[in-house]
Design an enzyme around this catalytic site. Structure first.
Site, short mmCIF file in Angstrom:
data_model
loop_
_atom_site.label_atom_id
_atom_site.label_comp_id
_atom_site.label_asym_id
_atom_site.label_seq_id
_atom_site.Cartn_x
_atom_site.Cartn_y
_atom_site.Cartn_z
N HIS A 125 0.82 -1.22 0.00
CA HIS A 125 0.00 0.00 0.00
C HIS A 125 0.85 1.27 0.00
O HIS A 125 0.32 2.36 -0.21
CB HIS A 125 -0.99 0.00 1.17
N ASP A 141 -0.04 -7.55 1.25
CA ASP A 141 0.41 -6.17 1.44
C ASP A 141 1.94 -6.05 1.49
O ASP A 141 2.49 -5.38 2.36
CB ASP A 141 -0.20 -5.58 2.71
N SER A 176 4.49 2.32 8.08
CA SER A 176 4.15 1.16 7.25
C SER A 176 5.33 0.78 6.36
O SER A 176 5.93 1.63 5.70
CB SER A 176 2.94 1.49 6.36
#
Length: 532
Positions: free
Chosen positions: A133, A167, A244
């Protein structure tokens, strides 16, 4: 002043030792369960800090009691983790910048400019590991740059492998200067519950930020990016956007990749970490595509049994390797001779884990030995795991968004991307949120939305019907956008009737709406009245 006195009181443990930093943040959560600041002030004045904490403990939820009772141990572990952390590891963590365009789910014929910033880290083979992402959309307009720690130089990077389902993504940099002195981090196995770790990332407009916490759980959890469930490590650390893709470190090795935060009622600062075994599956698996996932599945649904062992099979997909071998109402007892219990499969010592963990260790094409109970008899069979079609949310990353315009009414399939694009700016009672709940709770096909009304004389007075689910077209239940297009284009009635969410009905004169469609798309500068 009352609040400050309360904070100062709770920031001292029963031994008179100050609780600081990360532990202080957790301590402040306990204050939310104190009903009256007056009681706190009175306790501090009359009985001292120790009694205050006893009073706080008496009014806490079970989770908060656990946190309080383990506060001293938690502080000790975090301190040891901080002292043993090798700061040289930070030099292997890399900041990622991505800029691209993607289609607007609300106006699917238009593009939106998207910019992301996140963490990543060097691994063997001159590769960089990050979250999917962080780079998300891959098209000719995608530009990715990476920046080393304590450097202002940007280096061009490219995505060489991506799997939206888990992801994760791999980046490579061709410039040899980037790799000079950059050490690859090594991986470790799944950590123990209660083990301390540190997450390193790059929040926007900041240099590297390290956050520490303890592992509080290891369980299957929904990955927000793909809406699919995989094993995840839960950590009571607080991260924000920019962490992230960064590594979760313990004892000098990576135990996972930080990828999403969790909002718990009591613990508001929890994150999920992708464990290393999922990373290894990703690194060694085939390429994900619109048609095939890089992960395998048994292709069945189940419920926990009322007995101590086994799970009850509800439904088996016709694409499953177990199809025509196992049946609904069979009781699955073991996988590869590992017993399945209704409280979880034995994992390590007294730990339990979802039996799907045993399946997730395999790749498509591998086989499992399954023991199951049917009509009182125990059977064994070898089941070959087949590749599965990715979740609809994953497929959307490979497709242009679908839409259909008729008479100025814009129809789109409901999706997470659609919800993300417009949900944040809507009131809490908007019908769109009811559709979101229905999509999560019901086992239904593709939900179709009347997304927008491009105003025109042919659809006058229907603009208030935006963002409502379409249930029926001329009395026929709609099961996908493709089905809706067929029903509308093949309509032979004078009027087109749409049954919508909330009991609303829209009725268009079919011939007039059909004729007006070309005029409307030209007026609103839409190239095509429907997607490919």
């Amino acid at each position: 002043s009352q609040q400050r006195a309360t904070i100062n009181a709770v920031a001292v443990n029963e031994d008179g030792v100050m609780v600081t930093g990360d532990s202080l943040t957790q301590s402040l959560l306990l204050l939310e369960e104190i009903k009256s600041f007056g009681k706190v002030r009175e306790a501090v004045r009359n009985q001292g800090t120790g009694s205050l904490l006893g009073m706080v403990k008496a009014g806490m939820t079970d989770e908060a009691v656990w946190l309080y009772e383990n506060m001293e141990e938690r502080c000790r572990k975090l301190k040891e983790n901080s002292l043993s952390f090798d700061v040289k590891i930070i030099d292997s963590v890399v900041k990622v910048f991505s800029a691209t365009t993607r289609h607007d789910s609300y106006r699917p014929w238009q593009n939106l400019e998207v910019q992301e910033c996140g963490g990543s880290f060097a691994i063997s083979g001159k590769r960089i590991l990050t979250c999917a992402h962080v780079v998300t959309i891959l098209n000719p307009c995608t530009f990715i740059d990476v920046q080393r720690n304590n450097s202002t130089t940007l280096y061009k990077a490219r995505v060489t492998k991506i799997a939206h389902e888990c992801d994760l993504a791999i980046l490579e940099v061709d410039n040899n200067e980037f790799w000079e002195g950059l050490s690859a981090l090594s991986f470790a196995d799944i950590p123990l519950v209660g083990e301390a770790l540190t997450v390193v990332g790059f929040p926007e407009h900041e240099s590297n930020v390290c956050e520490s916490g303890l592992v509080t759980g290891i369980k299957f959890r929904q990955y927000t990016h793909s809406q699919t469930e995989h094993l995840a490590i839960t950590v009571d650390a607080n991260i924000i956007s920019g962490h992230s893709g960064g590594p979760a470190i313990t004892q000098g090795k990576v135990i996972g990749v930080a990828f999403q935060s969790i909002d718990f009622k009591v613990f508001k600062a929890h994150i999920s970490v992708i464990p290393t075994y999922v990373v290894m599956q990703f690194l060694s698996s085939s390429e994900e595509s619109q048609q095939l996932s890089s992960f395998s599945s048994l292709g069945l649904t189940y419920t926990l049994s009322n007995f101590s062992k086994g799970v009850l099979i509800n439904r088996i997909s016709s694409l499953s390797g177990a199809h025509k071998i196992m049946c609904p109402l069979d009781m699955m007892l073991a996988i590869d001779n590992v017993a399945i219990r209704n409280d979880g499969t034995p994992f390590r010592g007294e730990e339990r884990i979802d039996f799907r963990y045993l399946v997730s260790l395999k790749k498509p094409g591998d086989s499992l030995l399954i023991k199951f109970l049917r009509s009182g008899d125990v059977h064994e069979c070898d089941v070959t795991l087949k590749p599965v079609t990715p979740h609809l949310e994953v497929q959307k990353y490979y497709n242009r968004p679908k839409y259909f315009i008729f008479g100025g009414l814009v129809f789109v399939p409901f999706s997470k991307a659609y919800m993300d694009d417009i949900g944040y700016r809507l009131p809490a009672d908007d019908p769109l949120f009811t559709t979101e709940i229905e999509a999560k709770e019901l086992d239904v096909g593709e939900l179709v939305m009347l997304s927008r009304v491009l105003r025109h004389d042919t659809n006058r007075y229907y603009e208030h019907l935006e963002r409502r689910q379409v249930y029926k077209v001329n009395g026929v239940k709609v099961n996908s956008l493709k089905h809706l297009v067929e029903l509308i284009e093949q309509c032979s009635m004078e009027y087109l009737t749409l049954d919508l969410q909330g009991g609303e009905v829209a009725e268009l004169h079919y011939a007039s709406a059909q004729e007006a469609t070309s005029e409307i798309v030209e007026l609103y500068r839409v190239f095509y009245s429907k997607s490919d």
